[in-house]
Structures are given as C-alpha cells and as structure tokens.
Design a protein around this motif. Sequence first.
Motif, short mmCIF file in Angstrom:
data_model
loop_
_atom_site.label_atom_id
_atom_site.label_comp_id
_atom_site.label_asym_id
_atom_site.label_seq_id
_atom_site.Cartn_x
_atom_site.Cartn_y
_atom_site.Cartn_z
N THR A 1 23.33 -8.93 -99.05
CA THR A 1 23.10 -10.38 -98.98
C THR A 1 24.40 -11.18 -99.09
N GLN B 1 14.55 -1.58 -92.37
CA GLN B 1 13.91 -2.42 -93.41
C GLN B 1 14.86 -2.72 -94.57
N GLU C 1 15.91 -6.56 -95.43
CA GLU C 1 14.91 -7.35 -96.14
C GLU C 1 14.77 -6.85 -97.59
N ALA D 1 17.37 -8.00 -100.26
CA ALA D 1 17.13 -9.32 -100.87
C ALA D 1 16.01 -9.21 -101.91
N GLN D 2 15.01 -8.38 -101.64
CA GLN D 2 13.90 -8.23 -102.60
C GLN D 2 14.37 -7.58 -103.90
#
Length: 327
Positions: free
Chosen positions: A49, A304, A307, A310-311
């Motif tokens: 990120t 994946q 994404e 960030a999670q």
Amino acid sequence: MFRALLIDKDDQGYRAGLQDLDDSALPEGNVTVRVAYSTLNYKDGLAITGKSPVVRKFPMVPGVDLVGTVEDSADPDWRVGDQVVLNGWGVGETHWGGLAQRARLKGEWLVPLPEAFTPEQAMAIGTAGYTAMLCVMALERHGVRPDQGEVVVTGAAGGVGSVAVALLAKLGYTVAAVTGRPQEADYLKGLGASTVLDRAELSAPGKPLAKERWAGAVDTVGSHTLANVCAQTKYRGTVAACGLAGGMDFPSTVAPFILRGVTLAGIDSVMCPRAERLLAWQRLAKDLDPTKLAAITHTIGLSQALEAGAQVLAGQVRGRVVVDVNA
Ligand code: NDP
C-alpha cells in the motif's frame, strides 16, 4: 519469464501491480528459487500500500517470506531440487522478494524446509510464526515457566498473535488473548486461549505500575498496550516486544523495570542470526500443532495479494494469509 507483483515509485506516484518479467531482471544472488508460496505479513501490507516506507529500492518485488525449490545454485550448501524457506534479511524491502514465481537470493539467507511441514504449511507459519517462536524462546530464556501464571498475547487474532497463542498453549502456558475482535473469541479459544480480553482494556493511557497480573507477555501492538502490559507484569516477569500494530511509540516509565525487575525483550526476526533461525524452525516443528495451522490460515492467488495487503493493515484478516504465486 515469470509473474511478479511489482512496486514502483516515480513521478506518477507509488503503485503496485502484476507484471510478467524476464529472468534477466532478477537481482544479484547465487541461488535461484522457483517459488511455490509466499505470504502476507503486516510489513507486506505496508509495502504493497505504500503506507509506510518499508520499501527502500524501486522497482521492488514485495514478500518477506517464500518457500520453493532450488533451480540453480552456485552455493555449495544448496543443490538443484532442494526445498528451501526464506524469512526476512531485507527481502521484499531492499532485495526482490517472494510475491513472484521466481527469486534470486543469497544462499546464506536460506534454511531447509523442515520435514514436518509441507511448503504451504511453512508459509502458513512464515515470518509471523517464526517471530512468534522467537518471542516464546525469549520468554523461556528469561525463565518464564507455565507454573508462574498467565501469559498475555496482544493482537492475538493477527498472524504473530495466533501462532503465539497456539504455541504457548501447547507448551502448557495459561494464555490470555487480547483482541479488538470479540467475534474471534471462539477462534482464539480453539487455538488454546483460556481467557479472551477486549483490546480496549489495555489501549488507553495507564498508570506506571498496575496490579501484577502476567508472568510473561508477547506484544505485537506497541504504544499504550505495551506500556500497560509492562505495568501489569509480575515481579521478574518478561515481555517480548515484537510489533507496532497499534503504534511505534512506547509511553511508559522505568518503574516496571527498576521496581519489579521486569525484562523487556526486543525481538527482531529480519536480521536474526542463522543459528537461532534454525533453532526456531526446529522448535516450530516440535511445538506447533500442524492441525492448528489450518484454522489459522487461508490461501489466495497472487492477483488477490494487492487487495489482501490493504485488508491486513486494516486489521480485517484473521491469522495468516498464504499466497499461491502460481494461482
Ligand atoms: P497482523 O496484521 O496479522 O496482526 C496484527 C494484529 O494487531 C491485528 O490482527 C489486531 O489484532 C491487532 N491490531 C491491529 N491494529 C491495532 C490497533 N490499532 N490497536 C491495537 N491492536 C491492533 O500482523 P502480524 O501478526 O503479521 O504482525 C504483528 C506486528 O508484529 C506488526 O506490527 C508487525 O510489523 C510486527 N512484526 C514484527 C516482526 C519482528 O521481526 N519484530 C516480525 C513480524 C511482525 P486483533 O484483531 O486481535 O485485535
């Protein structure tokens, strides 16, 4: 050619995306590894990120962990076909890392895949699990024993925390798990926690000394949580500090150290000497129940990872994320 997650930073800003790269792009190193799995640690979330400057060279392939098979070696210690694990050494920060189908590394950074684990299980453990083991070893080194009372684990539903709870419980400790996710209480009890505490009990500014409660602690959170854990640690207890998920600061006083003889043991997995790494992996093979790993882990494909990075930072991921770089 191989597929990689590549991070770049230039006039157009900080960005990460999947790319097909030529083998000639691989960095210097004496061992080339065909990567099977990598993982997503908190640090990988920061790298992907760009939320914190963990990447110090661009372009960079993130991924502080990998497991795979040696494809080519100029290091006498490694032969083609050997299965190897890598954790840390600045890989994914200053040297291309594991979120790719191929990696070129220094042979001295590698450890053999322990026989007790499949490649996927080794990554379910990854840097988080190996760091949890280093924390447990530090508590043992400082004389924390199961008969001395409760041991607390903060950030318990995260990667380091989950493995620490499972390890300590298997070793006979009574474990209090601290989490901001009360919905994970059953998960944490399934890993072996006896008590589950709300994170809010430890996250506000507290007193320099509080009622003595913990024989030892594994702290992944830092800031007021670490300060409160130290303030609540029993006479001559030990706190293993490895993380900063709640903040980099440490708003404490010297009171727990000079009045109660508390030890604050700092844990770094990145540059940890090879002999201790090998010992930590041997201990994981002996002291971690592999059936617990399935509950801790879920596996995603390379596409994946963006994404999921960030999670992880948002504290939305339970336990460990394994990345199948070929899916
Ligand atoms: P995860 O993201 O998997 O876990 C972190 C956990 O911390 C979360 O699941 C959450 O647990 C808790 N948490 C998150 N945000 C906050 C907050 N604001 N306040 C209090 N608790 C919070 O990360 P990892 O387990 O991979 O890493 C944990 C920490 O350890 C990170 O800071 C990481 O950088 C550090 N680390 C250090 C290493 C070293 O060598 N020293 C090696 C590996 C990791 P819950 O939901 O249960 O509250």
